[in-house]
Write a protein that holds these residues in place. Structure first.
Motif, PDB file in Angstrom:
ATOM      1  N   VAL A  38       0.807  -1.220   0.000  1.00  0.00           N
ATOM      2  CA  VAL A  38       0.000   0.000   0.000  1.00  0.00           C
ATOM      3  C   VAL A  38       0.844   1.276   0.000  1.00  0.00           C
ATOM      4  N   ALA A  39       2.154   1.128  -0.141  1.00  0.00           N
ATOM      5  CA  ALA A  39       3.016   2.313  -0.203  1.00  0.00           C
ATOM      6  C   ALA A  39       2.585   3.171  -1.396  1.00  0.00           C
ATOM      7  N   PRO A  40       2.500   4.477  -1.188  1.00  0.00           N
ATOM      8  CA  PRO A  40       2.073   5.350  -2.288  1.00  0.00           C
ATOM      9  C   PRO A  40       3.003   5.224  -3.496  1.00  0.00           C
ATOM     10  N   SER A  41       2.404   5.203  -4.668  1.00  0.00           N
ATOM     11  CA  SER A  41       3.190   5.087  -5.896  1.00  0.00           C
ATOM     12  C   SER A  41       3.590   6.464  -6.429  1.00  0.00           C
ATOM     13  N   ALA A  42       2.963   7.507  -5.907  1.00  0.00           N
ATOM     14  CA  ALA A  42       3.259   8.870  -6.371  1.00  0.00           C
ATOM     15  C   ALA A  42       4.610   9.330  -5.826  1.00  0.00           C
ATOM     16  N   ALA A  43       5.246  10.229  -6.554  1.00  0.00           N
ATOM     17  CA  ALA A  43       6.559  10.733  -6.152  1.00  0.00           C
ATOM     18  C   ALA A  43       6.452  11.939  -5.213  1.00  0.00           C
ATOM     19  N   GLU A  44       5.467  12.815  -5.465  1.00  0.00           N
ATOM     20  CA  GLU A  44       5.360  14.042  -4.674  1.00  0.00           C
ATOM     21  C   GLU A  44       4.643  13.768  -3.350  1.00  0.00           C
ATOM     22  N   PRO A  45       5.117  14.388  -2.260  1.00  0.00           N
ATOM     23  CA  PRO A  45       4.508  14.175  -0.936  1.00  0.00           C
ATOM     24  C   PRO A  45       3.001  14.449  -0.904  1.00  0.00           C
ATOM     25  N   ALA A  46       2.533  15.487  -1.590  1.00  0.00           N
ATOM     26  CA  ALA A  46       1.102  15.804  -1.560  1.00  0.00           C
ATOM     27  C   ALA A  46       0.287  14.685  -2.207  1.00  0.00           C
ATOM     28  N   ALA A  47       0.788  14.150  -3.294  1.00  0.00           N
ATOM     29  CA  ALA A  47       0.093  13.049  -3.977  1.00  0.00           C
ATOM     30  C   ALA A  47       0.165  11.772  -3.138  1.00  0.00           C
ATOM     31  N   GLN A  48       1.297  11.557  -2.463  1.00  0.00           N
ATOM     32  CA  GLN A  48       1.429  10.398  -1.573  1.00  0.00           C
ATOM     33  C   GLN A  48       0.394  10.481  -0.458  1.00  0.00           C
ATOM     34  N   ARG A  53      -4.551   8.801   2.105  1.00  0.00           N
ATOM     35  CA  ARG A  53      -5.857   9.230   2.624  1.00  0.00           C
ATOM     36  C   ARG A  53      -6.979   8.446   1.931  1.00  0.00           C
ATOM     37  N   ALA A  54      -6.896   8.288   0.610  1.00  0.00           N
ATOM     38  CA  ALA A  54      -7.920   7.541  -0.137  1.00  0.00           C
ATOM     39  C   ALA A  54      -7.962   6.079   0.314  1.00  0.00           C
ATOM     40  N   ALA A 108     -16.596   7.714  13.616  1.00  0.00           N
ATOM     41  CA  ALA A 108     -17.233   8.757  12.796  1.00  0.00           C
ATOM     42  C   ALA A 108     -17.910   8.121  11.578  1.00  0.00           C
ATOM     43  N   GLU A 109     -17.219   7.198  10.916  1.00  0.00           N
ATOM     44  CA  GLU A 109     -17.789   6.511   9.749  1.00  0.00           C
ATOM     45  C   GLU A 109     -19.027   5.714  10.147  1.00  0.00           C
ATOM     46  N   VAL A 110     -18.935   4.964  11.245  1.00  0.00           N
ATOM     47  CA  VAL A 110     -20.057   4.135  11.691  1.00  0.00           C
ATOM     48  C   VAL A 110     -21.288   5.003  11.951  1.00  0.00           C
ATOM     49  N   HIS A 111     -21.064   6.207  12.459  1.00  0.00           N
ATOM     50  CA  HIS A 111     -22.176   7.108  12.754  1.00  0.00           C
ATOM     51  C   HIS A 111     -22.555   7.980  11.563  1.00  0.00           C
ATOM     52  N   GLY A 112     -22.033   7.629  10.377  1.00  0.00           N
ATOM     53  CA  GLY A 112     -22.444   8.303   9.152  1.00  0.00           C
ATOM     54  C   GLY A 112     -21.816   9.659   8.922  1.00  0.00           C
ATOM     55  N   ASN A 113     -20.754   9.968   9.661  1.00  0.00           N
ATOM     56  CA  ASN A 113     -20.121  11.274   9.515  1.00  0.00           C
ATOM     57  C   ASN A 113     -18.793  11.124   8.768  1.00  0.00           C
ATOM     58  N   THR A 114     -18.896  10.913   7.461  1.00  0.00           N
ATOM     59  CA  THR A 114     -17.709  10.714   6.640  1.00  0.00           C
ATOM     60  C   THR A 114     -16.805  11.944   6.664  1.00  0.00           C
ATOM     61  N   GLU A 115     -17.401  13.113   6.748  1.00  0.00           N
ATOM     62  CA  GLU A 115     -16.605  14.345   6.780  1.00  0.00           C
ATOM     63  C   GLU A 115     -15.687  14.371   8.009  1.00  0.00           C
ATOM     64  N   ALA A 116     -16.228  14.005   9.166  1.00  0.00           N
ATOM     65  CA  ALA A 116     -15.417  13.957  10.391  1.00  0.00           C
ATOM     66  C   ALA A 116     -14.350  12.869  10.278  1.00  0.00           C
ATOM     67  N   ALA A 117     -14.701  11.752   9.659  1.00  0.00           N
ATOM     68  CA  ALA A 117     -13.728  10.669   9.466  1.00  0.00           C
ATOM     69  C   ALA A 117     -12.577  11.159   8.589  1.00  0.00           C
ATOM     70  N   GLU A 118     -12.905  11.864   7.518  1.00  0.00           N
ATOM     71  CA  GLU A 118     -11.865  12.403   6.626  1.00  0.00           C
ATOM     72  C   GLU A 118     -10.977  13.394   7.369  1.00  0.00           C
ATOM     73  N   GLU A 119     -11.589  14.219   8.232  1.00  0.00           N
ATOM     74  CA  GLU A 119     -10.808  15.180   9.021  1.00  0.00           C
ATOM     75  C   GLU A 119      -9.825  14.456   9.938  1.00  0.00           C
ATOM     76  N   GLN A 120     -10.277  13.371  10.581  1.00  0.00           N
ATOM     77  CA  GLN A 120      -9.398  12.603  11.472  1.00  0.00           C
ATOM     78  C   GLN A 120      -8.200  12.054  10.700  1.00  0.00           C
ATOM     79  N   VAL A 121      -8.464  11.495   9.526  1.00  0.00           N
ATOM     80  CA  VAL A 121      -7.381  10.943   8.704  1.00  0.00           C
ATOM     81  C   VAL A 121      -6.439  12.063   8.257  1.00  0.00           C
ATOM     82  N   GLU A 122      -7.010  13.169   7.861  1.00  0.00           N
ATOM     83  CA  GLU A 122      -6.215  14.322   7.423  1.00  0.00           C
ATOM     84  C   GLU A 122      -5.287  14.801   8.534  1.00  0.00           C
ATOM     85  N   ILE A 123      -5.820  14.937   9.743  1.00  0.00           N
ATOM     86  CA  ILE A 123      -5.030  15.373  10.899  1.00  0.00           C
ATOM     87  C   ILE A 123      -3.917  14.373  11.177  1.00  0.00           C
TER      88      ILE A 123
END
Length: 168
Positions: A38-48, A53-54, A108-123
């Motif tokens: 699952v190591a990112p295949s992209a070269a740039e840190p932002a894309a990694q 995150r995806a 967050a995902e279980v409670h249907g709050n995908t936005e909060a889940a994405e924020e947790q992963v982002e942080i």
């Protein structure tokens, strides 16, 4: 549900295939190989970071669906277990910060709050050291394996791509 369907984008298909290979590796006890898969295949840190995150959202989304299925739509309790680097169960308070983040993301995902889940992963991805990111990825993979095994044992639905990975 989580099947690999023709209408998925090429990027999504690649991500699902990477996740599948990682699930096979982790089910064989090959944590390092799972992380390589699952190591990112992209070269740039932002894309990694975007790729990681995806992947996390894919896994947590599937885990959430399985928790809901196991919990009979919320009418039956589901226990979330947390494991250390050696695969030993620990209390949430003893868990490393990335693992606590994983628990918050899943809830967050279980409670249907995908936005909060994405924020947790982002942080987590913004603040975590590389080994902490690895810990978060491994946690998501382990939960996916354990939840899918429990669903399959009870003849409950599991995304085809996960079932294929865990049943060989």
């Amino acid at each position: 549900m989580g099947d690999v369907q023709p209408d998925r984008s090429e990027d999504e298909r690649r991500l699902v295939e990477k996740a599948q290979r990682a699930l096979v590796a982790i089910s064989l006890g090959e944590d390092a190989e799972a992380l390589d898969e699952v190591a990112p295949s992209a070269a740039e840190p932002a894309a990694q970071s975007a790729e990681t995150r995806a992947l996390m959202m894919l896994l947590f989304g599937e885990c959430s669906a399985m928790v809901s299925t196991l919990g009979d739509g919320g009418s039956a309790p589901v226990k979330v277990q947390v494991f250390d680097e050696d695969g030993e169960e620990v209390s949430i308070d003893q868990a490393d910060p990335p693992v606590r983040t994983a628990v918050r993301t899943l809830l967050a995902e279980v409670h249907g709050n995908t936005e909060a889940a994405e924020e947790q992963v982002e942080i987590a991805l913004a603040n975590a050291a590389p080994d902490e990111v690895d810990s978060l990825v491994l946690q998501a993979l382990r939960w996916t394996i354990r939840l899918s095994a429990e669903c399959l044992e009870r003849d409950l639905p599991v995304a085809t791509w996960i079932a294929d990975a865990v049943t060989g």
